[in-house]
Every structure is written in structure tokens, then in C-alpha cells.
Motif scaffolding. Structure first.
Motif, short mmCIF file in Angstrom:
data_model
loop_
_atom_site.label_atom_id
_atom_site.label_comp_id
_atom_site.label_asym_id
_atom_site.label_seq_id
_atom_site.Cartn_x
_atom_site.Cartn_y
_atom_site.Cartn_z
N GLU A 36 -6.27 0.74 9.11
CA GLU A 36 -5.91 -0.65 9.49
C GLU A 36 -7.19 -1.64 9.50
OE1 GLU A 36 -4.11 -3.34 13.40
OE2 GLU A 36 -4.29 -1.11 13.55
N ALA A 37 -8.32 -0.97 10.18
CA ALA A 37 -9.54 -2.02 10.19
C ALA A 37 -9.84 -2.05 9.11
CB ALA A 37 -10.31 -0.96 11.21
N ALA A 38 -10.05 -1.27 8.03
CA ALA A 38 -10.63 -1.16 6.60
C ALA A 38 -9.86 -2.05 5.81
CB ALA A 38 -10.62 0.33 5.96
N VAL A 39 -8.67 -1.99 5.85
CA VAL A 39 -7.59 -3.00 5.11
C VAL A 39 -7.48 -4.46 5.62
CG1 VAL A 39 -5.26 -3.42 4.34
CG2 VAL A 39 -6.23 -1.31 4.26
N ALA A 40 -7.79 -4.43 6.80
CA ALA A 40 -7.91 -5.82 7.39
C ALA A 40 -9.17 -6.59 7.14
CB ALA A 40 -7.56 -5.68 9.03
N ALA A 41 -9.97 -5.67 6.64
CA ALA A 41 -11.59 -6.28 6.49
C ALA A 41 -11.57 -6.98 4.91
CB ALA A 41 -12.69 -5.41 6.83
N VAL A 42 -10.56 -6.58 4.11
CA VAL A 42 -10.78 -7.06 2.71
C VAL A 42 -9.75 -7.99 2.53
CG1 VAL A 42 -11.50 -4.72 2.05
CG2 VAL A 42 -9.04 -5.16 1.87
N ARG A 43 -9.68 -8.79 1.22
CA ARG A 43 -9.04 -9.98 1.13
C ARG A 43 -8.93 -10.02 -0.23
NH1 ARG A 43 -12.23 -14.05 -0.42
NH2 ARG A 43 -14.19 -14.00 0.42
N PRO A 44 -7.76 -10.60 -0.80
CA PRO A 44 -7.71 -11.23 -2.40
C PRO A 44 -8.40 -12.40 -2.62
CG PRO A 44 -5.64 -11.58 -1.36
CD PRO A 44 -6.70 -10.86 -0.20
N GLY A 45 -8.76 -12.62 -3.83
CA GLY A 45 -9.39 -13.69 -4.15
C GLY A 45 -9.39 -14.06 -5.73
N SER A 46 -10.05 -15.03 -6.12
CA SER A 46 -10.07 -15.51 -7.62
C SER A 46 -11.26 -14.42 -8.16
CB SER A 46 -10.29 -16.80 -8.03
OG SER A 46 -11.73 -17.30 -7.17
N PRO A 47 -11.34 -14.27 -9.40
CA PRO A 47 -12.35 -13.44 -9.97
C PRO A 47 -13.60 -13.82 -9.93
CG PRO A 47 -10.62 -13.91 -11.84
CD PRO A 47 -10.35 -15.09 -10.60
N ASP A 48 -14.19 -15.26 -9.49
CA ASP A 48 -15.23 -15.69 -9.30
C ASP A 48 -15.66 -15.71 -7.59
OD1 ASP A 48 -13.83 -17.65 -8.43
OD2 ASP A 48 -14.60 -19.09 -9.67
N GLU A 79 -16.83 -13.64 -5.29
CA GLU A 79 -17.51 -12.31 -5.07
C GLU A 79 -17.12 -11.34 -3.85
OE1 GLU A 79 -19.28 -10.62 -7.36
OE2 GLU A 79 -19.13 -12.36 -8.62
N GLY A 80 -16.68 -12.10 -2.83
CA GLY A 80 -16.15 -11.35 -1.63
C GLY A 80 -14.88 -10.91 -1.52
N ALA A 81 -14.12 -11.01 -2.48
CA ALA A 81 -12.67 -10.82 -2.88
C ALA A 81 -12.68 -9.20 -3.39
CB ALA A 81 -11.89 -11.53 -3.59
N LEU A 82 -11.92 -8.39 -2.81
CA LEU A 82 -11.70 -7.20 -3.43
C LEU A 82 -11.01 -7.06 -4.62
CD1 LEU A 82 -12.44 -4.10 -3.14
CD2 LEU A 82 -10.12 -3.89 -1.74
N TYR A 83 -10.05 -8.03 -4.55
CA TYR A 83 -8.91 -7.90 -5.91
C TYR A 83 -8.35 -9.25 -5.97
CZ TYR A 83 -5.36 -7.70 -2.15
OH TYR A 83 -4.56 -7.93 -1.10
N GLY A 84 -7.71 -9.49 -7.10
CA GLY A 84 -7.23 -10.75 -7.49
C GLY A 84 -5.77 -10.67 -7.14
N PRO A 85 -5.13 -11.78 -7.96
CA PRO A 85 -3.58 -11.93 -7.50
C PRO A 85 -2.64 -11.02 -8.38
CG PRO A 85 -4.27 -13.32 -9.67
CD PRO A 85 -5.51 -12.47 -9.20
N LEU A 86 -1.54 -11.00 -7.74
CA LEU A 86 -0.25 -10.22 -8.66
C LEU A 86 -0.05 -10.94 -9.98
CD1 LEU A 86 2.20 -9.94 -5.63
CD2 LEU A 86 0.64 -7.85 -6.97
N ASN A 87 0.34 -10.27 -11.04
CA ASN A 87 0.44 -10.87 -12.13
C ASN A 87 1.21 -12.13 -12.53
OD1 ASN A 87 1.52 -10.63 -15.19
ND2 ASN A 87 -0.44 -10.33 -15.30
N ASN A 88 2.32 -12.33 -11.70
CA ASN A 88 3.54 -13.10 -11.90
C ASN A 88 4.20 -13.59 -10.71
OD1 ASN A 88 5.72 -11.26 -12.37
ND2 ASN A 88 4.38 -10.65 -13.78
N ALA A 89 4.96 -14.55 -10.83
CA ALA A 89 5.91 -15.07 -9.90
C ALA A 89 6.96 -13.79 -9.62
CB ALA A 89 6.50 -16.40 -10.21
N ALA A 90 7.40 -13.22 -10.51
CA ALA A 90 8.72 -12.32 -10.38
C ALA A 90 8.07 -11.10 -9.55
CB ALA A 90 9.21 -11.95 -11.66
N GLN A 91 6.77 -10.71 -9.94
CA GLN A 91 6.18 -9.70 -9.23
C GLN A 91 5.88 -9.84 -7.60
OE1 GLN A 91 5.92 -6.74 -10.40
NE2 GLN A 91 4.89 -5.88 -8.65
N LEU A 92 5.50 -11.26 -7.51
CA LEU A 92 5.18 -11.79 -6.09
C LEU A 92 6.36 -11.71 -5.33
CD1 LEU A 92 3.64 -12.94 -3.78
CD2 LEU A 92 4.09 -15.20 -4.96
N GLU A 93 7.54 -12.17 -6.00
CA GLU A 93 8.72 -12.14 -5.40
C GLU A 93 9.42 -10.54 -5.27
OE1 GLU A 93 13.39 -13.33 -5.71
OE2 GLU A 93 11.83 -14.04 -7.46
#
Length: 471
Positions: A299-311, A313-327
Motif C-alpha cells: 500500500e505504501a509503495a503503490v501510493a507513492a507512485v503515480r502516472p504521468g506523460s512521457p516527459d 520524469e517523476g511518473a512511473l508509468y503512462g496512460p492506458l492506451n485508449n478510451a475503451a481500455q480505460l472504461e
């Protein structure tokens, strides 16, 4: 807006009367290009080009093919910035962008492997006769690639087929065709026209490819439902199929495991590329005596990371690929049973782009939807077990059989689990390690056949027995 074209017979090709669809940047939710949804006539033109090229390509020696594929690998490296920029625009993922280098590695491996195919030794197995086995290319290969690592998957599919002397019609995912088209354009500098063709489109284009009379084989990386559709369609022509159909990867953590290493392995293995990996470390099965401690650390480790755009640098990962996948990912959290609880995350992040918070869910049971269906998002479930036998039962209870990992400091436990887990890949005290020299592929409804390694190369050969009487 840029208008993409198919690449057929060594050149950019008009898609005829095919409809066009918009490509969406998953970071901004805005369109940046259009691509064709290739129709039957377009599919036929690509298949005919590949078929015409096969007679010439099959007669080249492995050494000749090796030199051409090595040249292509070097060219990809030289144009890496261009390829990476295209990959980031269509995926928004640094992980996908970083995987482009693997495309060159796979080309180099298969370029050499084609020269070292093994088999039975020639000999006189019947008096007065010499027998031997030929390994031959099988023909035109229809290949359907997914959207999670578009460029790397294009190479993973095409490299062994090309190295073995086959010709290829490749369809990238409808949301991520840009790098596959650029790959084909670069390849045209080295390969004869028609050897590698790339056409765009969605499920209907893929179905047309599988149904077409020309291909001898169909390869797919995708969902179980798509695999059933493709296999059923291909079966009408008795085509060979190679299917990698996703997974529901168990991460089996025993009480003696190093929990610091476990947490690091889960966070990296589950959240890289927003969890859009068929081997993501998404289903944690942990010994009951350390369940609460691992859950708290996770819980602590996951709460400490976040998504973000490719530029970012503080983000661990980016977006889901498309609107259907987000849904789809959202639906797993919105329909949780009462006995399950969201420990952290569980919702979309922001209102533009397709970002989803890193999520941990506890209290799940083995028959919950979230425990049995592939999520393909940054979601981790945690479930306790009370014995080794229960751990194995829970791990093997899903219809998937692609990958798994075991975390323990006891060598005997590791040996027992690697034998009993019903998955094509088993990692011990690590996760998401894929050397090109080792096979990748699953059991059960995760499909059949192998990618990577000499086993992947053999998928694209046929075996012919020849016997000659000399007495």
C-alpha cells in the motif's frame, strides 16, 4: 492531421475504398492522425504481394537473410529517436518507447538462429536408403500484433518468420500502427518488395486476413476472445496458428521471502506500462502469516507512485492506451463484490488522457471477476493462502497459463513450485525477465506456440522427410 497509408509491395499503398479512423494520443485524448481500416480488396492486394515475393525470398540462403536482417537492425538503431517519438505519441508510454531497442536485438538473434536450425542426422535408417529431414519456410504468414508494445511486437512477430524464409503481412493494432508502418518503410531498404507488408485495421481486417486463402499460418498476440475468433476463422482453411492470448499472472509469495524485494518486484512488474502487459504481476497470492505486513508495505509503495506523460520524469508509468481500455479497467473497480476493498487508488486520474491511479485491492476471492479475468491495467489484487497446496491450487485455478512468479528463499520450495505451476513461464525471485534466447508462450487458454528463441523460429518452419534409394 497526418493521414497514414498501408505499406505493401515495398511502398506506401493507397487503401482503396477502405474507411479511415482517427488515432488518439492517450496522453491528451486528442486525434493526431488517421489510418485505414483495410477492406477485403486491400487485404487481398497485400496477400498477393507477399505470395509473389515468397518464391524468391524462400530461395535466399540463411546467410543472405542474415546480412539483410542485420542491416535492418542497424538501421533501426540509427533511427531510434524517430521511432521512439512515434511510439510515445501513439502509446504515451516510456516503457513502450524503451522497448524499441529490443526490436533490433530480436532481429539480430533470429538472423543468426536461422543458420543453426537443428534436426535429426541424415543416415541409412533402412538398408539401401538415405533419409534426412528438411526444414522449410511455410509460406505467407498473417500476423496480428497488439497495442501495448507496438514496435517491439512488430519485430517479435516478423523477425522469426522472415529469418526462416517466409513472407509477412502484418497488422498492427488499430490504435497503434505508426511504428509498424515506419518499420516496414525502413525494412524496404533491405528486403525485396512484398517480403514485409504492413496493413492497418481493426478486428474485421484481422478476420479477413485469417480467412484469406493465401496465408499458410496466422499468428496473434491478443485476448482470448480474439484468439478464439482468429483460430475459428483460420480453421476453415486448416491454417497453422500461433496464439499468445494473455494471462492472469500469479505472484506466489511465501513467508520466508525477502519482502523488500517482493514489493519492489510487484510494483515494477505490475505497474510498468500501466499494467498493460500480459505477464503483469497483478495477482498476488501471499502466505497468510505475512499477508498483513506485505499488504501494508505494498500500500505504501503503490501510493507513492503515480502516472504521468512521457516527459514527466517523476511518473512511473503512462496512460492506458485508449478510451475503451480505460472504461474496462474502471469497470473492475466499480463492480467489486462487498467482501473486497480498495486499499489505494481505484479511479481515473485527471479528465484528459487515459490515466488511471495505481491500485491495490484486498479481500478478493478466487472466483471474483477481478481475480479471474485479465485487467490489463495498473491494478494489483492481494489474496492469502494457508498452505503450499492451496497456493498452487489458487495459482492454477484460472483459465490462463502464460506466466507466474515464485518468491521464496527456500530452494526446495522453488523447485516444487516451478514443476507444479501450470504456466509457460515461471520466474523465481524476479519478474518480467525476457531474454530473446528463451521461449515465451502459454498453456491452457493463454494459447499455444512460442515467441522468441529457436522454438519461436521453428514455429515458422515445416518439416519434410526425404528418403532416397541408392542401392
Amino acid at each position: 492531421m497526418k493521414r497514414l497509408a498501408n505499406f505493401v509491395d515495398g511502398k506506401s499503398s493507397d487503401a482503396g475504398d477502405s474507411a479511415y479512423s482517427e488515432l488518439i494520443d492517450p496522453v491528451t485524448s486528442e486525434a493526431f492522425a488517421t489510418a485505414p481500416s483495410s477492406d477485403a480488396a486491400t487485404v487481398d492486394a497485400a496477400m498477393r504481394a507477399a505470395d509473389a515475393a515468397f518464391d524468391r525470398w524462400r530461395t535466399t540462403t540463411p546467410a543472405e537473410r542474415q546480412l539483410l536482417l542485420l542491416g535492418l537492425a542497424d538501421a533501426l538503431q540509427e533511427r531510434l529517436p524517430e521511432l521512439r517519438a512515434a511510439e510515445l505519441q501513439q502509446t504515451g508510454s516510456r516503457a513502450a518507447g524503451n522497448e524499441i531497442g529490443l526490436a533490433g536485438d530480436q532481429l539480430r538473434f533470429f538472423a543468426g538462429a536461422a543458420r543453426t536450425l537443428g534436426g535429426l542426422g541424415a543416415g541409412e535408417y533402412v538398408a539401401g536408403h538415405t533419409s534426412y529431414v528438411r526444414r522449410e519456410p511455410i509460406g505467407v504468414c498473417a500476423q496480428l500484433a497488439p497495442w501495448n508494445y507496438p514496435m517491439m511486437m512488430a519485430a517479435m512477430k516478423s523477425a522469426p518468420a522472415l529469418a526462416a524464409g517466409n513472407t509477412v503481412v502484418l497488422k498492427p493494432a488499430e490504435t497503434t500502427p505508426a511504428t509498424a508502418l515506419l518499420f516496414a518503410e525502413i525494412a524496404a531498404e533491405f528486403l525485396p518488395p512484398g517480403v514485409l507488408n504492413v496493413i492497418c485495421g481493426g478486428p474485421e481486417t484481422g478476420r479477413l486476413m485469417a480467412a484469406h486463402p493465401v496465408p499458410a499460418a496466422v499468428s496473434l498476440t491478443g485476448s482470448i476472445a480474439t484468439g478464439v475468433d482468429v483460430a475459428t476463422t483460420a480453421a476453415a482453411g486448416l491454417k497453422r496458428t500461433q496464439l499468445e492470448l494473455g494471462g492472469k499472472t500469479p505472484v506466489v509469495v511465501f513467508a520466508d521471502a525477502d519482502l523488500d524485494e517482493v514489493v519492489q518486484g510487484i510494483v515494477t512488474g505490475a505497474l510498468s506500462n500501466a499494467g498493460q502487459d500480459c505477464t503483469a504481476a497483478s495477482r498476488v497470492l501471499v502466505a497468510a502469516e505475512v499477508h498483513d505486513e506485505l499488504l501494508a508495505r505494498l500500500e505504501a509503495a503503490v501510493a507513492a507512485v503515480r502516472p504521468g506523460s512521457p516527459d514527466d520524469e517523476g511518473a512511473l508509468y503512462g496512460p492506458l492506451n485508449n478510451a475503451a481500455q480505460l472504461e474496462r479497467v474502471s469497470s473492475f473497480l466499480e463492480t467489486l463484490p462487498d467482501h473486497a476493498r480498495i486499499v489505494t487508488g481505484g479511479a481515473r486520474v485527471g479528465t484528459s488522457g487515459y490515466f488511471f491511479a495505481p491500485t491495490v485491492v484486498a479481500g478478493v476471492r478466487g472466483d471474483d471477476r477481478i481475480s479471474t479475468e485479465e485487467i490489463f491495467g495498473p491494478v494489483i489484487t492481494v489474496q492469502p493462502f494457508t498452505s503450499e497446496a492451496e497456493a498452487v491450487r489458487l495459482a492454477n485455478s484460472v483459465v490462463h497459463g502464460l506466466a507466474s512468479s515464485v518468491w521464496t528463499t527456500d530452494h526446495a520450495t522453488a523447485l516444487r513450485l516451478t514443476a507444479r505451476l501450470d504456466f509457460g513461464v515461471v520466474w523465481v525471485n524476479t519478474h518480467l525477465i525476457f531474454p530473446t534466447e528463451m521461449p515465451h508462450g502459454g498453456f491452457k487458454q493463454s494459447g499455444h506456440g512460442k515467441d522468441l528463441s529457436v522454438f519461436g523460429l521453428e514455429e515458422y518452419t515445416r518439416i519434410k522427410h526425404v528418403t532416397q534409394r541408392y542401392g
